[in-house]
Scaffold this motif. Structure first.
Motif, PDB file in Angstrom:
ATOM      1  N   LEU A 124     -25.738  -6.169  24.122  1.00 54.86           N
ATOM      2  CA  LEU A 124     -26.048  -4.792  24.527  1.00 54.86           C
ATOM      3  C   LEU A 124     -26.909  -4.742  25.784  1.00 54.86           C
ATOM      4  CD1 LEU A 124     -26.576  -3.164  21.021  1.00 54.86           C
ATOM      5  CD2 LEU A 124     -24.666  -2.788  22.612  1.00 54.86           C
ATOM      6  N   VAL A 125     -27.845  -5.669  25.897  1.00 49.94           N
ATOM      7  CA  VAL A 125     -28.668  -5.724  27.117  1.00 49.94           C
ATOM      8  C   VAL A 125     -27.788  -6.077  28.313  1.00 49.94           C
ATOM      9  CG1 VAL A 125     -30.473  -7.055  28.295  1.00 49.94           C
ATOM     10  CG2 VAL A 125     -30.857  -6.225  25.974  1.00 49.94           C
ATOM     11  N   CYS A 126     -26.942  -7.065  28.157  1.00 53.07           N
ATOM     12  CA  CYS A 126     -26.038  -7.473  29.230  1.00 53.07           C
ATOM     13  C   CYS A 126     -25.138  -6.308  29.644  1.00 53.07           C
ATOM     14  CB  CYS A 126     -25.203  -8.671  28.786  1.00 53.07           C
ATOM     15  SG  CYS A 126     -24.055  -9.274  30.034  1.00 53.07           S
ATOM     16  N   ALA A 127     -24.567  -5.630  28.670  1.00 50.44           N
ATOM     17  CA  ALA A 127     -23.673  -4.494  28.953  1.00 50.44           C
ATOM     18  C   ALA A 127     -24.425  -3.398  29.698  1.00 50.44           C
ATOM     19  CB  ALA A 127     -23.078  -3.958  27.660  1.00 50.44           C
ATOM     20  N   SER A 128     -25.618  -3.080  29.241  1.00 51.70           N
ATOM     21  CA  SER A 128     -26.421  -2.041  29.876  1.00 51.70           C
ATOM     22  C   SER A 128     -26.754  -2.396  31.326  1.00 51.70           C
ATOM     23  CB  SER A 128     -27.710  -1.832  29.071  1.00 51.70           C
ATOM     24  OG  SER A 128     -28.521  -0.879  29.683  1.00 51.70           O
ATOM     25  N   GLU A 129     -27.123  -3.641  31.546  1.00 46.16           N
ATOM     26  CA  GLU A 129     -27.451  -4.090  32.908  1.00 46.16           C
ATOM     27  C   GLU A 129     -26.225  -4.045  33.809  1.00 46.16           C
ATOM     28  OE1 GLU A 129     -29.198  -7.937  32.310  1.00 46.16           O
ATOM     29  OE2 GLU A 129     -31.151  -7.083  31.743  1.00 46.16           O
ATOM     30  N   MET A 130     -25.054  -4.398  33.263  1.00 45.54           N
ATOM     31  CA  MET A 130     -23.838  -4.410  34.084  1.00 45.54           C
ATOM     32  C   MET A 130     -23.397  -3.001  34.471  1.00 45.54           C
ATOM     33  SD  MET A 130     -21.652  -7.503  32.361  1.00 45.54           S
ATOM     34  CE  MET A 130     -20.462  -7.671  33.696  1.00 45.54           C
ATOM     35  N   MET A 131     -23.745  -2.015  33.639  1.00 46.72           N
ATOM     36  CA  MET A 131     -23.358  -0.630  33.921  1.00 46.72           C
ATOM     37  C   MET A 131     -24.397   0.127  34.722  1.00 46.72           C
ATOM     38  SD  MET A 131     -21.410   0.664  30.483  1.00 46.72           S
ATOM     39  CE  MET A 131     -22.380  -0.155  29.233  1.00 46.72           C
ATOM     40  N   ALA A 132     -25.556  -0.492  34.971  1.00 44.12           N
ATOM     41  CA  ALA A 132     -26.643   0.194  35.682  1.00 44.12           C
ATOM     42  C   ALA A 132     -26.298   0.436  37.139  1.00 44.12           C
ATOM     43  CB  ALA A 132     -27.924  -0.604  35.568  1.00 44.12           C
TER      44      ALA A 132
END
Length: 120
Positions: A112-120
């Motif tokens: 979830l952290v990785c996904a959030s960072e990639m969508m930022a």
């Protein structure tokens, strides 16, 4: 804007698990068990694409799909995260131009952290 994630995973149970993980985190998800054509990926306005590398029964493996998408739609900056238990998955991800890679099994919080960072 609602964050919409495309998840491509040939294992139905793992696909559904991804769906639950992201929906509980307030993401909208589209789950596919076979690789779509790259045009579909571009037309749907996803904020993130997550795909397994090995997609049994698909026209493309995840790394092939990523490479095709990046070549056919260079203006589309939708990030692609490859996930796999393949020992050389990180190399395949780099070679196809993926924006990230995670080994299976993975930690849900890390995903979830990785996904959030990639969508930022």
């Amino acid at each position: 804007m609602e964050k919409h994630v495309l998840i491509i995973e040939d294992d139905q149970e793992i696909s559904e698990l991804f769906g639950v993980i992201f929906e509980l985190a307030d993401y909208r998800t589209t789950l596919l068990t076979i690789a779509p054509d790259p045009v579909y990926m571009s037309e749907q306005n996803f904020q993130l694409i997550i795909t397994d590398i090995r997609l049994v029964g698909s026209k493309y493996n995840g790394n092939e799909l990523c490479r095709l998408f990046k070549l056919q739609y260079p203006e589309d900056k939708t990030p692609i995260l490859l996930i796999s238990a393949e020992s050389n998955g990180d190399i395949l991800a780099r070679e196809c131009g993926a924006d990230g890679f995670m080994h299976k099994p993975f930690n849900i919080d890390d995903l979830l952290v990785c996904a959030s960072e990639m969508m930022a």
